[in-house]
Write an enzyme that holds these catalytic residues in place. Sequence first.
Site, PDB file in Angstrom:
ATOM      1  N   LYS A  14      -3.492  -9.698  -6.752  1.00 53.03           N
ATOM      2  CA  LYS A  14      -4.839 -10.007  -6.263  1.00 53.03           C
ATOM      3  C   LYS A  14      -5.832  -8.980  -6.805  1.00 53.03           C
ATOM      4  O   LYS A  14      -5.446  -7.845  -7.122  1.00 53.03           O
ATOM      5  CB  LYS A  14      -4.863 -10.027  -4.737  1.00 53.03           C
ATOM      6  CG  LYS A  14      -4.862  -8.674  -4.074  1.00 53.03           C
ATOM      7  CD  LYS A  14      -5.366  -8.745  -2.622  1.00 53.03           C
ATOM      8  CE  LYS A  14      -5.480  -7.326  -2.069  1.00 53.03           C
ATOM      9  NZ  LYS A  14      -6.219  -7.172  -0.857  1.00 53.03           N
TER      10      LYS A  14
ATOM     11  N   LYS B 230     -10.115  -3.536  -4.843  1.00 56.78           N
ATOM     12  CA  LYS B 230     -11.069  -2.452  -5.119  1.00 56.78           C
ATOM     13  C   LYS B 230     -10.364  -1.251  -5.736  1.00 56.78           C
ATOM     14  O   LYS B 230     -10.902  -0.578  -6.595  1.00 56.78           O
ATOM     15  CB  LYS B 230     -11.671  -1.878  -3.830  1.00 56.78           C
ATOM     16  CG  LYS B 230     -12.246  -2.825  -2.861  1.00 56.78           C
ATOM     17  CD  LYS B 230     -12.803  -1.986  -1.699  1.00 56.78           C
ATOM     18  CE  LYS B 230     -12.959  -2.803  -0.449  1.00 56.78           C
ATOM     19  NZ  LYS B 230     -11.730  -2.943   0.331  1.00 56.78           N
TER      20      LYS B 230
ATOM     21  N   LYS C 164       0.815  -1.219   0.000  1.00 60.43           N
ATOM     22  CA  LYS C 164       0.000   0.000   0.000  1.00 60.43           C
ATOM     23  C   LYS C 164       0.854   1.278   0.000  1.00 60.43           C
ATOM     24  O   LYS C 164       0.372   2.339  -0.395  1.00 60.43           O
ATOM     25  CB  LYS C 164      -0.963  -0.002   1.196  1.00 60.43           C
ATOM     26  CG  LYS C 164      -2.133  -0.988   1.033  1.00 60.43           C
ATOM     27  CD  LYS C 164      -3.154  -0.820   2.141  1.00 60.43           C
ATOM     28  CE  LYS C 164      -4.114  -1.973   2.304  1.00 60.43           C
ATOM     29  NZ  LYS C 164      -5.025  -2.240   1.222  1.00 60.43           N
TER      30      LYS C 164
END
Length: 336
Positions: free
Chosen positions: A203, A206, A115
């Site tokens: 993966k 969103k 992230k």
Amino acid sequence: MKTILTGIRANSVLTLGNYLGALLPMVRLSNKYSKDYNVNIFVPDLHSIISDVDGDLKENTIRTLKYYLAAGLEINENVHIYRQSRVPAHSELCWILNCVATMGELNRMTQYKEKSDGKASCNVGIFDYPVLMAADILLYSATYVPLGEDQFQHIELTRNIAERFNHKFGEVFIIPAETKEQVEFMGVEKPIRIRDLVNPEKKMSKSTASENSKIMLDDEPFKAAKKVMSATTDSFVEVQFDFEKRPGISNLLYIEALITDTPLDEVVKKWQGTTRYGELKKQVANSVSEMLVEFQKRLAEISDKQVLELFEFGEKYANEVANQKLIEVQKAFNLR
Ligand code: AQP
């Protein structure tokens, strides 16, 4: 009674990855065990704000809870539904656990690395949210925490923090089950990870910019089917299930098995060794679109009022349980 606990951030509409990896397994577990276990389902709205929120957070929170109901969650007096921000003990315990966790172990978290990757600077919440997650779990003495594969490292971190705390201050925390037992409890062979449709090495997320990479739960079913039809597979002649070498086609086989609730072996046996790539894609596209039609129909029938009533019951329970545990921790730390 043992406790099963899970949460999904409400920072946008969810993906098929969130649905198959976390939401549906939790609904199935809850329906199976909620007579004999406490089931805690919460919306970690404080986790949502570590990244940009798409839309109105309050509305997203209500919608996320509706997803559980639309996925078939049955409610009884052991099922508790709450918003994290309405239970201040989460933030309070997070601070105390910050003084137990170490920078070194947080630095090793893969989710933090992913992230923050490429960002000149990121907020402290992205670094620290695994500690808040530990508080979310330990306040309720949860044994089982059904989550997708990407979050298992955080359960291990929670176990380490709790063991360190107990070692120093006495047996205050119940330690959540280790990964192997968690996975067995979920009834799957290994933690679930649905891949990005365009770049199946990654993966499905969103926040991925490319629309074709992800199926959103509010996608029009025909649009979702199209995304499956254009998913990246491989240029071999025969279908093979092998996530290492053939992640794209393996992802489609996996999605088919999870949506239709069929053992993966059975699905693989049907397609492996054949050259029917196109037919397989059509089958998966069909399963995804049928699932979305049903899901969206049920979702439209659930009112905000239904969810708000569940919050009222769940948040009273959550505050009672969490405050009791927090007092134990404060006493152990000589704060009280
Ligand atoms: N692709 C996935 N396959 C299986 N499970 C998944 N989960 C997420 N993506 C997949 C599981 O969904 C739950 C909720 O995730 P979250 O929203 O709390 O956080 P996340 O893991 O950061 O989800 P995303 O979709 O990747 O969100 P963004 O893009 O906003 O960071 C967790 O149980 C997770 O394992």
